[in-house]
Write a protein that holds these residues in place. Structure first.
Motif, PDB file in Angstrom:
ATOM      1  N   UNK A  77      35.443  31.399  43.737  1.00 50.54           N
ATOM      2  CA  UNK A  77      36.805  31.953  44.303  1.00 50.54           C
ATOM      3  C   UNK A  77      37.028  32.562  45.532  1.00 50.54           C
ATOM      4  N   UNK A  78      35.972  33.276  45.950  1.00 48.59           N
ATOM      5  CA  UNK A  78      35.801  34.212  47.139  1.00 48.59           C
ATOM      6  C   UNK A  78      35.704  33.121  48.422  1.00 48.59           C
ATOM      7  N   UNK A  79      35.101  32.096  48.326  1.00 49.69           N
ATOM      8  CA  UNK A  79      34.921  31.254  49.320  1.00 49.69           C
ATOM      9  C   UNK A  79      36.171  30.271  49.492  1.00 49.69           C
TER      10      UNK A  79
ATOM     11  N   UNK B 107      27.000  35.457  45.642  1.00 45.29           N
ATOM     12  CA  UNK B 107      28.193  36.216  45.348  1.00 45.29           C
ATOM     13  C   UNK B 107      28.144  37.359  46.472  1.00 45.29           C
ATOM     14  N   UNK B 108      27.259  37.916  46.798  1.00 47.57           N
ATOM     15  CA  UNK B 108      27.257  38.818  47.699  1.00 47.57           C
ATOM     16  C   UNK B 108      27.441  38.355  49.130  1.00 47.57           C
ATOM     17  N   UNK B 109      26.845  36.888  49.449  1.00 39.79           N
ATOM     18  CA  UNK B 109      27.195  36.315  50.568  1.00 39.79           C
ATOM     19  C   UNK B 109      28.639  35.970  50.794  1.00 39.79           C
ATOM     20  N   UNK B 110      29.247  35.513  49.443  1.00 34.69           N
ATOM     21  CA  UNK B 110      30.920  35.123  49.883  1.00 34.69           C
ATOM     22  C   UNK B 110      31.444  36.379  50.071  1.00 34.69           C
ATOM     23  N   UNK B 111      31.070  37.306  49.321  1.00 28.02           N
ATOM     24  CA  UNK B 111      31.918  38.835  49.556  1.00 28.02           C
ATOM     25  C   UNK B 111      31.950  39.152  51.012  1.00 28.02           C
ATOM     26  N   UNK B 112      30.508  38.978  51.633  1.00 32.18           N
ATOM     27  CA  UNK B 112      30.342  39.645  52.950  1.00 32.18           C
ATOM     28  C   UNK B 112      31.137  38.793  53.972  1.00 32.18           C
ATOM     29  N   UNK B 113      31.254  37.582  53.690  1.00 25.26           N
ATOM     30  CA  UNK B 113      32.090  36.630  54.445  1.00 25.26           C
ATOM     31  C   UNK B 113      33.700  37.009  54.466  1.00 25.26           C
ATOM     32  N   UNK B 114      34.172  37.117  53.116  1.00 21.43           N
ATOM     33  CA  UNK B 114      35.511  37.521  53.224  1.00 21.43           C
ATOM     34  C   UNK B 114      35.715  38.885  53.445  1.00 21.43           C
TER      35      UNK B 114
ATOM     36  N   UNK C 206      40.895  37.240  45.944  1.00 20.44           N
ATOM     37  CA  UNK C 206      39.977  37.546  44.598  1.00 20.44           C
ATOM     38  C   UNK C 206      39.017  38.620  44.941  1.00 20.44           C
ATOM     39  N   UNK C 207      39.601  39.643  45.704  1.00 26.92           N
ATOM     40  CA  UNK C 207      38.640  40.689  45.735  1.00 26.92           C
ATOM     41  C   UNK C 207      39.146  41.851  44.687  1.00 26.92           C
ATOM     42  N   UNK C 208      40.222  41.643  44.189  1.00 19.65           N
ATOM     43  CA  UNK C 208      40.853  42.670  43.164  1.00 19.65           C
ATOM     44  C   UNK C 208      41.257  41.740  41.813  1.00 19.65           C
ATOM     45  N   UNK C 209      40.921  42.402  40.506  1.00 22.28           N
ATOM     46  CA  UNK C 209      41.244  41.630  39.492  1.00 22.28           C
ATOM     47  C   UNK C 209      42.624  42.103  39.247  1.00 22.28           C
TER      48      UNK C 209
END
Length: 681
Positions: A225-227, A333-340, A390-393
């Motif tokens: 979802x982040x990607x 998950x950490x990598x996707x978050x970092x990119x976003x 997709x950074x907040x629920x």
């Protein structure tokens, strides 16, 4: 579901408490079938327990919510929901969870005050919850459970109920369960999710790129979802390039963390693909078994077998709870978050970091705007944008429809590190102070709407923040009660904003009773916080008053021994402060506890000491009351002459102050005593 099922589900109370969950849910057919089969198996002696286990980002909460909505119609007495971990990994005690669930089950119920488990005895809230569930068909959804010790005390001896728990690590020690373990999505579901979230034909026109991206994400829903959000924000980037970029960032994060231990904790790229190839089948990607102790948890996480007998004995000693399951630095998950995160505008990035300061990491435009110091409409737009990425629920909206959002626990630790690195300490403290002051103003405005005669109204809030009516104020206070209490507890726990926190406590103590639904447990928590601040700042008079209020709440609940302990502690603080009226009140409270416990001798002693103080203060109404109580204590000891004397003394005082109603009541008690004595009593 068919329309008839939809109608039945809509009628089930409590469904609105569940997290909103993702709008798009794909795959997990095998897991849903396994949950349905497990729910159908009979379990004797207690309610069945279903467990959804998976690492952070595996979609365990989304799956649990999806399943809960499909079976809710089978539990017409309601759906209850509680989180058993804070985003920072803190463990929620089962007693606190039980009180939350009890209030959801019956908002008018007398929820027990907090208690202490001693000598194997059960916490009062857990016992009350199990008793309340008897004969009901209720679905309890327990999200992010840390250990079996949080679940055991909540299990009712009621097979008609169902407990659905999600967990990241091992949840051993509960018999008759077969946890549904989540890995990644299968290839088809991963492709569907990416295609629907990215939009257009970018995935369908590049199936190889889509497969590479799913592989780089280990096919975990959160990373996918982040990607997908990152691709939407970068419309000219090829899907294959997105996979390559993710692998590069994951490698950077792993190298920055030093590799080694982190490298062993997660798998990406070809390693994840190899795992999928070996396991095969839907939902079988990345065979990470949460039943095995996670790194740092060790074998001590195992619990004893299920105890037998009465459910009240099901509080097992067990080992200390395991540490929260971490997200390794080389996790996709950490990598996707970092990119976003790197692509966020500065205002959105700051908002996301600052939301880690919100109570329970949950915020709406009213609180978010205070944290970052911007207008509420701007905060609302920023929150919606972060949720879209997709950074907040999304949480259940407030009673007035205001949207609410929560920082996902899987992202919380990294966001805290980013906040500590990028924001100055003074900015963080200012954000916390602004939040407390905003909550004070909102609470005071609610009080003014509920009781216009209770004092001057505070300065009006901006239109976007304003509470419009008494009904709106009541709904806001009750709906945000847990977050308000959490904000006070957080502030007092850190100890650097006691002034603002104290004003919020005062505002809540004035406002919550006006709702007509102020739970004694809430008032108890607030007076405990008052006591903490008073003792920290060496204010014995305020500490004594807080202890007296705590004692009164315990006495009202019939917990006389606990109440007496509070009254005695209040007496010590009152003596330190040299406050004789507080001393007299503490003495009288303790005397009442001894009287209720049947100890007339000690009751008479404490009443007598309180009487001496009231007489020295010239408080004749209190003097008459204490003379009557002393007479009653003497009567219980069959010391009838002393009782007769005290009754007559009380009558004399009441005559002097002109209290005819009191004199009539005491005269009747004296006549009754003399009649019984004359009859040979």
């Amino acid at each position: 579901m068919d329309p008839g099922t939809d109608a039945r589900v809509g009628a089930v109370p409590g469904l609105e408490r569940l997290p909103a969950g993702p709008a798009l849910f794909v795959g997990r057919r095998a897991e849903l079938a396994a949950l349905r089969a497990a729910a159908a198996r009979p379990v004797s002696g207690r309610c069945p327990v279903l467990v959804v286990a998976g690492r952070p980002g595996s979609g365990r909460t989304a799956l649990a919510v999806r399943f809960a909505r499909t079976v809710a119609a089978d539990y017409p007495d309601g759906v209850l929901f509680a989180r058993l971990s804070a985003p920072d990994g803190g463990r929620v005690p089962p007693g606190r969870a039980a009180r939350v669930l009890l209030e959801q089950l019956d908002p008018q119920a007398a929820v027990p005050l907090p208690g202490i488990v001693e000598d194997g005895r059960d916490e009062p809230g857990c016992t009350a919850l199990r008793e309340a569930l008897a004969g009901l068909r209720v679905l309890l959804v327990l999200d992010d459970v840390r250990d079996a010790g949080q679940v055991w005390p909540l299990l009712a001896d009621e097979p008609g109920c169902l407990v659905l728990a999600t967990t990241a690590g091992p949840l051993t020690g509960i018999e008759d369960i077969d946890p549904v373990i989540l890995g990644g999505l299968d290839r088809q579901a991963s492709g569907e999710l990416l295609a629907d979230l990215v939009g257009g034909t970018r995935i369908s026109c590049d199936p190889v790129g889509g497969a590479d991206l799913a592989e780089a994400c280990a096919a975990r829903p959160a990373a996918l979802r982040l990607m997908a959000g990152w691709l939407r924000a970068n419309p000219k980037t090829a899907v294959t390039d997105a996979a390559r970029e993710l692998n590069r960032v994951v490698g950077e994060e792993s190298a920055a963390a030093g590799g080694g231990k982190a490298g062993r904790a997660g798998r990406t790229g070809k390693a994840a693909k190899a795992a999928r190839g070996r396991s095969g089948g839907e939902g079988a990607v990345a065979k990470e078994d949460p039943r095995q102790p996670a790194e740092g948890q060790g074998a001590e996480a195992a619990a004893a077998p299920e105890p037998a007998g009465d459910p009240s004995t099901w509080v097992k000693p067990g080992p200390e709870p395991a540490e929260p399951v971490p997200v390794p630095d080389n996790d996709p998950l950490v990598g996707a978050f970092t990119l976003v995160y790197r692509t966020l505008p500065a205002a959105q990035a700051r908002m996301l970091r600052t939301l880690t300061l919100a109570p329970a990491q949950t915020a709406d435009p009213r609180t978010a705007s205070a944290l970052v110091g911007c207008p509420a409409p701007e905060a609302a737009a920023t929150l919606a944008a972060l949720a879209e990425r997709e950074l907040l629920g999304e949480e259940a909206p407030a009673a007035d429809g205001t949207p609410r959002y929560r920082v996902p626990g899987r992202l919380y630790p990294r966001l805290v590190r980013l906040r500590e690195r990028e924001d100055r300490a003074a900015e963080t403290e200012l954000a916390r102070a602004r939040l407390l002051e905003r909550l004070v103003r909102l609470t005071e405005s609610a009080r003014a709407l509920l009781d216009p005669s209770g004092g001057p109204a505070p300065e009006p809030l901006p239109a976007a923040l304003r509470l419009d009516s008494a009904a709106h104020a009541r709904d806001w206070l009750l709906g945000e009660r847990e977050l308000l209490l959490g904000a006070v507890a957080d502030a007092i726990g850190q100890g650097d904003l006691d002034g603002s926190a104290g004003r919020l406590v005062t505002a809540l103590l004035r406002s919550l009773p006006l709702t007509g639904a102020a739970a004694p447990t809430d008032l108890y928590r607030l007076h405990e916080l008052v006591l903490t601040v008073a003792e920290r700042h060496g204010r014995p008079r305020r500490a004594s008053a807080a202890l007296l209020n705590l004692g009164d709440l315990q006495a009202a609940a019939g917990r006389w021994e606990q109440a007496a302990t509070h009254y005695r502690a209040a007496l010590e603080h009152a003596r330190t402060a040299g406050d004789e009226p507080l001393c007299a009140r503490a003495l009288e409270g303790a005397a009442g506890c001894h009287r209720a416990l049947g100890d007339a001798v000690r009751a008479a002693d404490w009443y007598g000491r309180a009487l001496g103080l009231r007489q020295s203060l010239g408080d004749q109404a209190a003097e008459a009351r204490l003379l009557t109580r002393l007479a009653e204590a003497h009567t219980a000891q069959r010391r009838f002459e002393e009782a007769d004397r005290e009754y007559r003394a009380a009558l004399a005082v009441l005559r002097r102050i002109g209290d005819d109603q009191g004199r009539e009541a005491v005269g009747a008690a004296l006549a009754d005593l003399r009649e019984r004595v004359d009859a040979g009593w």
